[in-house]
Design a protein around this motif. Structure first.
Motif, PDB file in Angstrom:
ATOM      1  N   LEU A 136      13.236 -35.452  20.236  1.00 20.41           N
ATOM      2  CA  LEU A 136      12.516 -34.409  20.979  1.00 20.41           C
ATOM      3  C   LEU A 136      11.006 -34.637  20.974  1.00 20.41           C
ATOM      4  CD1 LEU A 136      14.453 -31.198  19.848  1.00 20.41           C
ATOM      5  CD2 LEU A 136      14.605 -32.375  22.036  1.00 20.41           C
ATOM      6  N   ALA A 137      10.534 -35.544  20.111  1.00 24.76           N
ATOM      7  CA  ALA A 137       9.099 -35.850  20.082  1.00 24.76           C
ATOM      8  C   ALA A 137       8.694 -36.813  21.194  1.00 24.76           C
ATOM      9  CB  ALA A 137       8.719 -36.448  18.727  1.00 24.76           C
ATOM     10  N   ILE A 138       9.675 -37.418  21.871  1.00 27.07           N
ATOM     11  CA  ILE A 138       9.369 -38.415  22.907  1.00 27.07           C
ATOM     12  C   ILE A 138       8.521 -37.839  24.041  1.00 27.07           C
ATOM     13  CG2 ILE A 138      10.415 -39.886  24.682  1.00 27.07           C
ATOM     14  CD1 ILE A 138      12.675 -40.450  22.755  1.00 27.07           C
ATOM     15  N   PRO A 139       8.821 -36.616  24.548  1.00 24.84           N
ATOM     16  CA  PRO A 139       7.990 -36.091  25.641  1.00 24.84           C
ATOM     17  C   PRO A 139       6.549 -35.793  25.235  1.00 24.84           C
ATOM     18  CG  PRO A 139      10.096 -34.955  25.520  1.00 24.84           C
ATOM     19  CD  PRO A 139       9.981 -35.762  24.278  1.00 24.84           C
ATOM     20  N   LYS A 177       7.551 -33.585  32.348  1.00 23.43           N
ATOM     21  CA  LYS A 177       7.423 -34.448  31.173  1.00 23.43           C
ATOM     22  C   LYS A 177       8.788 -34.686  30.524  1.00 23.43           C
ATOM     23  CE  LYS A 177       3.972 -34.777  28.571  1.00 23.43           C
ATOM     24  NZ  LYS A 177       2.931 -34.655  27.535  1.00 23.43           N
ATOM     25  N   LEU A 178       9.605 -33.653  30.496  1.00 22.41           N
ATOM     26  CA  LEU A 178      10.956 -33.817  29.955  1.00 22.41           C
ATOM     27  C   LEU A 178      11.777 -34.772  30.821  1.00 22.41           C
ATOM     28  CD1 LEU A 178      11.817 -30.128  28.960  1.00 22.41           C
ATOM     29  CD2 LEU A 178      11.319 -32.024  27.423  1.00 22.41           C
ATOM     30  N   SER A 179      11.617 -34.647  32.134  1.00 19.65           N
ATOM     31  CA  SER A 179      12.354 -35.527  33.035  1.00 19.65           C
ATOM     32  C   SER A 179      11.914 -36.982  32.872  1.00 19.65           C
ATOM     33  CB  SER A 179      12.132 -35.073  34.489  1.00 19.65           C
ATOM     34  OG  SER A 179      12.832 -35.905  35.382  1.00 19.65           O
ATOM     35  N   ILE A 183       5.341 -33.219  23.632  1.00 22.06           N
ATOM     36  CA  ILE A 183       5.020 -31.801  23.750  1.00 22.06           C
ATOM     37  C   ILE A 183       5.034 -31.232  22.338  1.00 22.06           C
ATOM     38  CG2 ILE A 183       5.704 -29.587  24.746  1.00 22.06           C
ATOM     39  CD1 ILE A 183       7.128 -31.144  26.954  1.00 22.06           C
ATOM     40  N   PRO A 184       3.884 -30.809  21.800  1.00 23.65           N
ATOM     41  CA  PRO A 184       3.790 -30.466  20.370  1.00 23.65           C
ATOM     42  C   PRO A 184       4.840 -29.483  19.876  1.00 23.65           C
ATOM     43  CG  PRO A 184       1.604 -30.555  21.339  1.00 23.65           C
ATOM     44  CD  PRO A 184       2.584 -30.701  22.472  1.00 23.65           C
ATOM     45  N   PHE A 185       5.025 -28.354  20.558  1.00 28.98           N
ATOM     46  CA  PHE A 185       5.957 -27.342  20.043  1.00 28.98           C
ATOM     47  C   PHE A 185       7.389 -27.869  20.086  1.00 28.98           C
ATOM     48  CE2 PHE A 185       6.733 -26.369  24.510  1.00 28.98           C
ATOM     49  CZ  PHE A 185       8.042 -25.908  24.515  1.00 28.98           C
ATOM     50  N   LEU A 186       7.712 -28.697  21.093  1.00 27.17           N
ATOM     51  CA  LEU A 186       9.053 -29.257  21.182  1.00 27.17           C
ATOM     52  C   LEU A 186       9.290 -30.266  20.064  1.00 27.17           C
ATOM     53  CD1 LEU A 186      11.501 -28.953  23.085  1.00 27.17           C
ATOM     54  CD2 LEU A 186      10.681 -30.967  24.308  1.00 27.17           C
ATOM     55  N   ALA A 187       8.272 -31.083  19.786  1.00 24.62           N
ATOM     56  CA  ALA A 187       8.392 -32.056  18.702  1.00 24.62           C
ATOM     57  C   ALA A 187       8.568 -31.361  17.356  1.00 24.62           C
ATOM     58  CB  ALA A 187       7.159 -32.955  18.678  1.00 24.62           C
ATOM     59  N   MET A 188       7.826 -30.275  17.131  1.00 28.42           N
ATOM     60  CA  MET A 188       7.941 -29.553  15.864  1.00 28.42           C
ATOM     61  C   MET A 188       9.318 -28.914  15.718  1.00 28.42           C
ATOM     62  SD  MET A 188       6.551 -28.938  13.044  1.00 28.42           S
ATOM     63  CE  MET A 188       4.938 -29.609  13.422  1.00 28.42           C
ATOM     64  N   MET A 189       9.898 -28.448  16.828  1.00 26.52           N
ATOM     65  CA  MET A 189      11.257 -27.905  16.777  1.00 26.52           C
ATOM     66  C   MET A 189      12.236 -28.984  16.320  1.00 26.52           C
ATOM     67  SD  MET A 189      11.350 -25.621  20.286  1.00 26.52           S
ATOM     68  CE  MET A 189      13.107 -25.335  20.167  1.00 26.52           C
ATOM     69  N   LEU A 205      13.394 -38.412  29.671  1.00 28.14           N
ATOM     70  CA  LEU A 205      14.847 -38.415  29.548  1.00 28.14           C
ATOM     71  C   LEU A 205      15.440 -39.820  29.438  1.00 28.14           C
ATOM     72  CD1 LEU A 205      17.322 -36.609  29.399  1.00 28.14           C
ATOM     73  CD2 LEU A 205      17.461 -36.659  31.882  1.00 28.14           C
ATOM     74  N   PRO A 206      15.030 -40.806  30.261  1.00 33.52           N
ATOM     75  CA  PRO A 206      15.609 -42.152  30.126  1.00 33.52           C
ATOM     76  C   PRO A 206      15.357 -42.760  28.747  1.00 33.52           C
ATOM     77  CG  PRO A 206      14.489 -41.939  32.233  1.00 33.52           C
ATOM     78  CD  PRO A 206      14.132 -40.737  31.427  1.00 33.52           C
ATOM     79  N   VAL A 207      14.140 -42.601  28.213  1.00 27.67           N
ATOM     80  CA  VAL A 207      13.821 -43.154  26.896  1.00 27.67           C
ATOM     81  C   VAL A 207      14.622 -42.440  25.818  1.00 27.67           C
ATOM     82  CG1 VAL A 207      11.976 -43.609  25.225  1.00 27.67           C
ATOM     83  CG2 VAL A 207      11.507 -43.745  27.678  1.00 27.67           C
ATOM     84  N   PHE A 208      14.735 -41.097  25.953  1.00 31.55           N
ATOM     85  CA  PHE A 208      15.497 -40.303  24.986  1.00 31.55           C
ATOM     86  C   PHE A 208      16.972 -40.721  24.987  1.00 31.55           C
ATOM     87  CE2 PHE A 208      18.007 -36.438  24.085  1.00 31.55           C
ATOM     88  CZ  PHE A 208      17.600 -36.224  22.787  1.00 31.55           C
ATOM     89  N   ALA A 209      17.532 -40.896  26.197  1.00 32.67           N
ATOM     90  CA  ALA A 209      18.929 -41.302  26.294  1.00 32.67           C
ATOM     91  C   ALA A 209      19.154 -42.683  25.700  1.00 32.67           C
ATOM     92  CB  ALA A 209      19.372 -41.264  27.764  1.00 32.67           C
ATOM     93  N   ALA A 210      18.199 -43.598  25.929  1.00 32.40           N
ATOM     94  CA  ALA A 210      18.336 -44.936  25.378  1.00 32.40           C
ATOM     95  C   ALA A 210      18.293 -44.903  23.853  1.00 32.40           C
ATOM     96  CB  ALA A 210      17.217 -45.828  25.920  1.00 32.40           C
ATOM     97  N   LEU A 211      17.404 -44.071  23.300  1.00 33.37           N
ATOM     98  CA  LEU A 211      17.311 -43.935  21.841  1.00 33.37           C
ATOM     99  C   LEU A 211      18.604 -43.371  21.273  1.00 33.37           C
ATOM    100  CD1 LEU A 211      15.633 -43.997  19.220  1.00 33.37           C
ATOM    101  CD2 LEU A 211      14.854 -41.687  19.767  1.00 33.37           C
TER     102      LEU A 211
END
Length: 326
Positions: free
Chosen positions: A92-95, A315-317, A97-103, A320-326
């Motif tokens: 979730l840190a890939i985008p 930013k999430l969109s 976005i600070p609050f999303l990464a902290m979650m 998404l490709p990098v997140f899916a690959a990870l």
């Protein structure tokens, strides 16, 4: 007992997160997500190990042998599954976005504690309690246990399925790829957006208020945009009429509600309502059109809840490709 150990793991995980607040800022929503995930994986992992322990004990192994086998089999699966969850949460840190990464970080920390509790504390408790939680052998099985025994017969079906795959692996692979390809077609038409009050069920206060305001002031009332116009020459007052006219000429703009210039003349804040809602494609295009517009040499920045939600979705969109690959 599994629920008790899961609760212990959750408490330990949340204590770890609370200690971490001495070094960084963690919002309340992060604690809520961590609590929900901690309960989910904690109960699941503990039940998995305890269930395997009971199965091995029923086969005639001793308490210690059953614990060792359960932790060596089910415990290994727990570690593998937990690490997979942690990787996904840290992703979730890939985008960026600070609050999303902290979650993601806080939830991953809780899952880590749940893993440690499952493979360390649960076996210790099993050893202490001994035969108190082993399956009963001196009484008739109840209806639930008999139903469970009947479900176990499905293993014959699964063995047949596995044998068929071993005989025709290429056929099953091609069919599986085709089915997954058909199922994934909607992915290429997916439109991302953050929820608003229109997502509530009809009859709720939030939905009724949303619909009433939309009927009274138009759908764009809920998609208000704040445009900050900057003038390098610090003489923005003579340009405000042209700025308002140019904004009104954009197809997706319904009306300009307010213009507030700064006394120094270097900038002005313009509030406007689009014709469509916050998640509509025309509103998204409008945000980009305003940012790219060249009006009287002014630099136009767009903010507000709608614009921020659009930026977050994009930013999430993009991630998404990098997140899916990870």
């Amino acid at each position: 007992m599994p629920i008790m150990t899961a609760g212990t793991g959750l408490v330990i995980g949340l204590l770890g997160i609370l200690l971490a607040t001495n070094f960084t800022s963690i919002s309340f929503v992060c604690l809520s997500l961590a609590a929900m995930l901690g309960l989910a994986v904690g109960i699941d992992y503990a039940l998995f190990i305890v269930s395997r322990f009971r199965q091995e004990f029923a086969k005639g192994y001793s308490i210690q042998q059953s614990i060792a086998i359960a932790n060596g089999t089910a415990g290994t699966a727990v570690v593998f599954a937990g690490v997979t969850v942690i990787i996904a949460l840290v992703g979730l840190a890939i985008p960026k976005i600070p609050f999303l990464a902290m979650m993601g970080y806080t939830a991953a920390l809780t899952v880590l504690f749940a893993i440690l509790v499952a493979i360390l504390l649960v076996p210790a408790i099993l050893s202490l309690l001994g035969k108190k939680i082993t399956p009963p052998v001196d009484r008739d099985k109840n209806k639930l246990e008999k139903m469970t025994d009947r479900v176990k017969l499905s293993g014959k079906i699964m063995r047949g399925w596995a044998n068929a795959i071993n005989k025709m692996p290429a056929t099953f692979a091609v069919v599986g790829i085709l089915v997954l390809g058909i199922i994934s077609v909607p992915f290429f038409h997916m439109e991302l957006g953050l929820p608003d009050d229109s997502f509530y069920e009809e009859g709720t206060d939030q939905r009724d208020s949303f619909d009433l305001l939309k009927e009274a002031y138009g759908e764009g009332y809920h998609a208000s945009l704040v445009v900050v116009a900057e003038d390098a020459e610090k003489n923005i007052m003579p340009k405000l009429e042209v700025l308002q006219a140019e904004l009104m000429q954009m197809d997706a703009v319904d009306y300009v509600t307010n213009i507030i210039p700064k006394e120094s003349g270097e900038m002005a804040v313009v509030t406007l309502n689009p014709k469509a809602g916050p998640n509509d494609a025309s509103t998204i295009d409008l945000v980009h059109d305003i940012r790219n517009a060249d009006i009287e040499g002014l630099t136009l920045n767009v903010t507000g809840t709608t614009a921020m939600n659009i930026d977050i979705s994009e930013k999430l969109s993009d991630a998404l490709p990098v997140f899916a690959a990870l």
